[in-house]
Write a protein that holds these residues in place. Structure first.
Motif, PDB file in Angstrom:
ATOM      1  N   TYR A 223       0.812  -1.161   0.192  1.00  0.00           N
ATOM      2  CA  TYR A 223       0.125  -0.076  -0.104  1.00  0.00           C
ATOM      3  C   TYR A 223       0.664   1.084  -0.017  1.00  0.00           C
ATOM      4  O   TYR A 223       1.713   1.310   0.805  1.00  0.00           O
ATOM      5  CB  TYR A 223      -0.829  -0.109   1.336  1.00  0.00           C
ATOM      6  CG  TYR A 223      -1.930  -1.015   1.157  1.00  0.00           C
ATOM      7  CD1 TYR A 223      -2.562  -1.482  -0.134  1.00  0.00           C
ATOM      8  CD2 TYR A 223      -2.346  -1.516   2.290  1.00  0.00           C
ATOM      9  CE1 TYR A 223      -3.591  -2.454   0.112  1.00  0.00           C
ATOM     10  CE2 TYR A 223      -3.768  -2.332   2.360  1.00  0.00           C
ATOM     11  CZ  TYR A 223      -4.192  -2.900   1.136  1.00  0.00           C
ATOM     12  OH  TYR A 223      -5.240  -3.747   1.334  1.00  0.00           O
ATOM     13  N   LEU A 224       0.624   2.181  -0.994  1.00  0.00           N
ATOM     14  CA  LEU A 224       1.306   3.546  -0.890  1.00  0.00           C
ATOM     15  C   LEU A 224       0.443   4.482  -0.389  1.00  0.00           C
ATOM     16  O   LEU A 224      -0.759   4.722  -0.842  1.00  0.00           O
ATOM     17  CB  LEU A 224       1.756   3.872  -2.571  1.00  0.00           C
ATOM     18  CG  LEU A 224       3.101   3.322  -2.888  1.00  0.00           C
ATOM     19  CD1 LEU A 224       2.696   1.776  -3.040  1.00  0.00           C
ATOM     20  CD2 LEU A 224       3.263   3.851  -4.160  1.00  0.00           C
ATOM     21  N   GLY A 225       0.870   5.305   0.599  1.00  0.00           N
ATOM     22  CA  GLY A 225       0.086   6.296   1.384  1.00  0.00           C
ATOM     23  C   GLY A 225      -1.035   5.869   2.195  1.00  0.00           C
ATOM     24  O   GLY A 225      -0.834   5.024   3.046  1.00  0.00           O
ATOM     25  N   LYS A 226      -2.057   6.676   1.975  1.00  0.00           N
ATOM     26  CA  LYS A 226      -3.231   6.269   2.938  1.00  0.00           C
ATOM     27  C   LYS A 226      -3.847   5.027   2.545  1.00  0.00           C
ATOM     28  O   LYS A 226      -3.840   4.671   1.446  1.00  0.00           O
ATOM     29  CB  LYS A 226      -4.178   7.536   2.648  1.00  0.00           C
ATOM     30  CG  LYS A 226      -3.855   8.851   3.298  1.00  0.00           C
ATOM     31  CD  LYS A 226      -4.897   9.980   3.057  1.00  0.00           C
ATOM     32  CE  LYS A 226      -4.282  11.181   3.387  1.00  0.00           C
ATOM     33  NZ  LYS A 226      -5.344  12.492   3.256  1.00  0.00           N
ATOM     34  N   TYR A 235      -7.145  -6.569   3.219  1.00  0.00           N
ATOM     35  CA  TYR A 235      -5.820  -7.055   3.586  1.00  0.00           C
ATOM     36  C   TYR A 235      -5.997  -7.978   4.630  1.00  0.00           C
ATOM     37  O   TYR A 235      -5.185  -9.202   4.684  1.00  0.00           O
ATOM     38  CB  TYR A 235      -4.840  -5.841   3.653  1.00  0.00           C
ATOM     39  CG  TYR A 235      -3.495  -6.604   3.801  1.00  0.00           C
ATOM     40  CD1 TYR A 235      -2.398  -6.380   2.578  1.00  0.00           C
ATOM     41  CD2 TYR A 235      -2.722  -6.870   5.065  1.00  0.00           C
ATOM     42  CE1 TYR A 235      -1.277  -6.845   2.605  1.00  0.00           C
ATOM     43  CE2 TYR A 235      -1.557  -7.310   4.927  1.00  0.00           C
ATOM     44  CZ  TYR A 235      -0.644  -7.251   3.816  1.00  0.00           C
ATOM     45  OH  TYR A 235       0.665  -7.756   3.889  1.00  0.00           O
ATOM     46  N   GLY A 236      -6.540  -7.335   5.784  1.00  0.00           N
ATOM     47  CA  GLY A 236      -6.509  -8.552   6.899  1.00  0.00           C
ATOM     48  C   GLY A 236      -7.233  -9.744   6.746  1.00  0.00           C
ATOM     49  O   GLY A 236      -6.850 -10.646   7.336  1.00  0.00           O
ATOM     50  N   LEU A 237      -8.399 -10.002   6.112  1.00  0.00           N
ATOM     51  CA  LEU A 237      -9.253 -10.926   5.780  1.00  0.00           C
ATOM     52  C   LEU A 237      -8.108 -11.979   4.832  1.00  0.00           C
ATOM     53  O   LEU A 237      -8.067 -13.159   5.265  1.00  0.00           O
ATOM     54  CB  LEU A 237     -10.196 -10.523   4.975  1.00  0.00           C
ATOM     55  CG  LEU A 237     -11.357 -11.578   4.935  1.00  0.00           C
ATOM     56  CD1 LEU A 237     -11.787 -11.791   6.235  1.00  0.00           C
ATOM     57  CD2 LEU A 237     -12.626 -10.960   4.252  1.00  0.00           C
ATOM     58  N   ILE A 313      -8.398 -11.507  -2.660  1.00  0.00           N
ATOM     59  CA  ILE A 313      -9.542 -11.064  -2.864  1.00  0.00           C
ATOM     60  C   ILE A 313      -9.615  -9.859  -4.099  1.00  0.00           C
ATOM     61  O   ILE A 313      -8.372  -9.163  -3.778  1.00  0.00           O
ATOM     62  CB  ILE A 313     -10.191 -10.376  -1.875  1.00  0.00           C
ATOM     63  CG1 ILE A 313     -10.389 -11.314  -0.526  1.00  0.00           C
ATOM     64  CG2 ILE A 313     -11.609  -9.484  -1.881  1.00  0.00           C
ATOM     65  CD1 ILE A 313     -11.068 -11.034   0.834  1.00  0.00           C
ATOM     66  N   TYR A 314     -10.394  -9.703  -4.865  1.00  0.00           N
ATOM     67  CA  TYR A 314     -10.408  -8.910  -6.184  1.00  0.00           C
ATOM     68  C   TYR A 314     -11.638  -8.149  -6.244  1.00  0.00           C
ATOM     69  O   TYR A 314     -12.661  -8.639  -6.524  1.00  0.00           O
ATOM     70  CB  TYR A 314      -9.981  -9.741  -7.357  1.00  0.00           C
ATOM     71  CG  TYR A 314      -8.626 -10.569  -7.085  1.00  0.00           C
ATOM     72  CD1 TYR A 314      -7.586 -10.117  -7.473  1.00  0.00           C
ATOM     73  CD2 TYR A 314      -8.835 -11.898  -6.741  1.00  0.00           C
ATOM     74  CE1 TYR A 314      -6.401 -11.026  -7.187  1.00  0.00           C
ATOM     75  CE2 TYR A 314      -8.083 -12.648  -6.608  1.00  0.00           C
ATOM     76  CZ  TYR A 314      -6.641 -12.230  -6.663  1.00  0.00           C
ATOM     77  OH  TYR A 314      -5.562 -13.121  -6.483  1.00  0.00           O
ATOM     78  N   LEU A 315     -11.534  -6.730  -6.027  1.00  0.00           N
ATOM     79  CA  LEU A 315     -12.959  -6.042  -6.317  1.00  0.00           C
ATOM     80  C   LEU A 315     -12.675  -5.237  -7.742  1.00  0.00           C
ATOM     81  O   LEU A 315     -11.710  -4.231  -7.716  1.00  0.00           O
ATOM     82  CB  LEU A 315     -12.717  -4.882  -5.145  1.00  0.00           C
ATOM     83  CG  LEU A 315     -12.730  -5.594  -3.921  1.00  0.00           C
ATOM     84  CD1 LEU A 315     -12.924  -4.491  -2.669  1.00  0.00           C
ATOM     85  CD2 LEU A 315     -13.977  -6.681  -3.689  1.00  0.00           C
ATOM     86  N   LYS A 316     -13.395  -5.613  -8.596  1.00  0.00           N
ATOM     87  CA  LYS A 316     -13.266  -5.141  -9.986  1.00  0.00           C
ATOM     88  C   LYS A 316     -13.285  -3.659 -10.254  1.00  0.00           C
ATOM     89  O   LYS A 316     -14.092  -2.965  -9.627  1.00  0.00           O
ATOM     90  CB  LYS A 316     -14.397  -5.832 -10.698  1.00  0.00           C
ATOM     91  CG  LYS A 316     -14.285  -5.629 -12.392  1.00  0.00           C
ATOM     92  CD  LYS A 316     -15.360  -6.359 -13.213  1.00  0.00           C
ATOM     93  CE  LYS A 316     -15.263  -6.179 -14.528  1.00  0.00           C
ATOM     94  NZ  LYS A 316     -16.288  -6.881 -15.562  1.00  0.00           N
ATOM     95  N   VAL A 321      -6.077  -8.007  -3.480  1.00  0.00           N
ATOM     96  CA  VAL A 321      -4.909  -8.153  -2.579  1.00  0.00           C
ATOM     97  C   VAL A 321      -4.760  -9.780  -2.673  1.00  0.00           C
ATOM     98  O   VAL A 321      -5.746 -10.531  -2.729  1.00  0.00           O
ATOM     99  CB  VAL A 321      -5.218  -7.915  -1.217  1.00  0.00           C
ATOM    100  CG1 VAL A 321      -4.412  -8.294  -0.360  1.00  0.00           C
ATOM    101  CG2 VAL A 321      -5.515  -6.396  -0.957  1.00  0.00           C
ATOM    102  N   ARG A 322      -3.453 -10.110  -2.744  1.00  0.00           N
ATOM    103  CA  ARG A 322      -3.162 -11.389  -3.060  1.00  0.00           C
ATOM    104  C   ARG A 322      -1.840 -11.932  -2.093  1.00  0.00           C
ATOM    105  O   ARG A 322      -1.283 -10.850  -2.127  1.00  0.00           O
ATOM    106  CB  ARG A 322      -2.943 -12.213  -4.161  1.00  0.00           C
ATOM    107  CG  ARG A 322      -2.647 -13.693  -4.232  1.00  0.00           C
ATOM    108  CD  ARG A 322      -2.720 -14.162  -5.784  1.00  0.00           C
ATOM    109  NE  ARG A 322      -1.809 -13.806  -6.626  1.00  0.00           N
ATOM    110  CZ  ARG A 322      -2.095 -13.023  -7.756  1.00  0.00           C
ATOM    111  NH1 ARG A 322      -3.298 -12.545  -7.875  1.00  0.00           N
ATOM    112  NH2 ARG A 322      -1.092 -12.493  -8.490  1.00  0.00           N
TER     113      ARG A 322
END
Length: 339
Positions: A223-226, A235-237, A313-316, A321-322
């Motif tokens: 992750y970059l920045g905020k 990410y946690g999941l 998990i992929y949010l189109k 996140v993998r």
């Protein structure tokens, strides 16, 4: 005779067997070279090749009978006729339709692909050593690439930084490296592009290399920045799913159970429809080998197997996140090789 070839001949009860596929040939002979086949018989091993490679193969495999010619099909058929072979072991999913049709006219074909998979799926000490080194180089490559993950740099620039690192360490990539930034990270098999990385992007790296013929595979998400709440939760999941799957790994457990362990975490977290691939796969001479950590694979894990664990998990159109590590299965559990 090479021990691995002896093992295969013993498993086929001396039935003549044809090996044509590069990774299988490398496993049996240790020679990573295109342009030859092996015909394994009970008391003799034949190497079928071209005149161009005959001398090289005679030197590399002095105990085998090297037969050279312009057409490997014809060499094989003539050899089978000469030896009056009535049955031939082949990997049916690897030989061409034309070869299968020609052979099938006079010889019964038996599928031996399962035997080869059974031999290759358990890694010996030397194979594990090479995979460990491959994993170490891949891990260091990811750390090296992290320095260049910043706004203004393009995905392709980072891709070539990883290539540069591999080159300096005398290895090559085991598959085309994936550098996926921003919404591109929502594509599991994104083709690295010229997109510039932006502030607050999610950046996913998927990479691996080949050391002495053996592969590694890892994925990291940065992750970059905020970091917004959605990104933090996802990410946690994914991390929880990976950790839960790892705790399920040990000799004697069915591979589908590992997939279920990871999938249940993500499903209960509300993102079941966004986990769109299996939890992992075998790694060795090829970066994708049996077994698969999927709901349909009933393979029982055994000491010496090497697999990946890689929930995602992929949010189109938003981000993905993998997290992936290469894992050695042990009698009592597992060892992470890419950590």
């Amino acid at each position: 005779m090479i021990k691995r070839i002896e093992n295969l001949i013993a498993r086929t009860n001396g039935m003549p067997s044809l090996i044509t596929r590069g990774p299988d040939l490398f496993y049996l002979t240790g020679i990573n070279l295109d342009g030859y086949w092996l015909l394994l018989a009970k008391k003799e091993v034949f190497v079928l090749t071209s005149e161009m490679l005959a001398g090289q193969l005679k030197e590399a495999l002095p105990d085998f009978s090297v037969i050279a010619g312009n057409n490997l099909f014809e060499l094989l058929i003539n050899l089978c006729k000469k030896n009056r072979s009535k049955k031939l072991g082949v990997s049916l999913n690897e030989i061409s339709y034309a070869l299968g049709k020609k052979l099938g006219k006079s010889i019964q074909l038996d599928d031996i692909s399962g035997l080869l998979n059974d031999l290759r799926v358990i890694k010996d000490e030397n194979e594990i050593k090479n995979i460990k080194i491959s994993c170490r180089i891949a891990y260091l490559a990811a750390k090296y690439a992290q320095k260049f993950i910043k706004p203004g740099n393009t995905e392709i620039e980072i891709y070539y930084k990883i290539e540069e690192f591999f080159s300096k360490n005398h290895v090559k990539q085991s598959f085309p490296t994936i550098v996926a930034s921003g919404p591109n990270s929502s594509l599991p098999h994104h083709i690295t592009s010229y997109r510039k990385i932006r502030r607050n992007d999610v950046v996913l790296l998927d990479l691996g290399c080949i050391y002495k013929g053996y592969c590694s595979d890892l994925t990291r998400t940065f992750y970059l920045g905020k970091i917004n709440k959605s990104q933090k939760d996802v990410y946690g999941l994914v991390k929880k799913a990976k950790d839960t799957a790892l705790k399920s790994i040990k000799s004697g457990v069915e591979s589908s159970k590992i997939d279920m362990a990871a999938r249940n975490v993500i499903k209960h977290g509300g993102y079941g429809d966004n986990f769109i691939h299996s939890t992992g796969h075998g790694v060795g001479i090829e970066v994708h080998e049996p077994p698969r950590l999927s709901s349909k694979d009933k393979t029982v894990l055994k000491n010496g197997m090497v697999v990946t664990v890689e929930p995602g998990i992929y949010l189109k159109g938003e981000f993905g996140v993998r997290l992936e590590d290469t894992i050695l299965v042990t009698r009592k559990g597992y060892k992470v090789l890419t950590d």
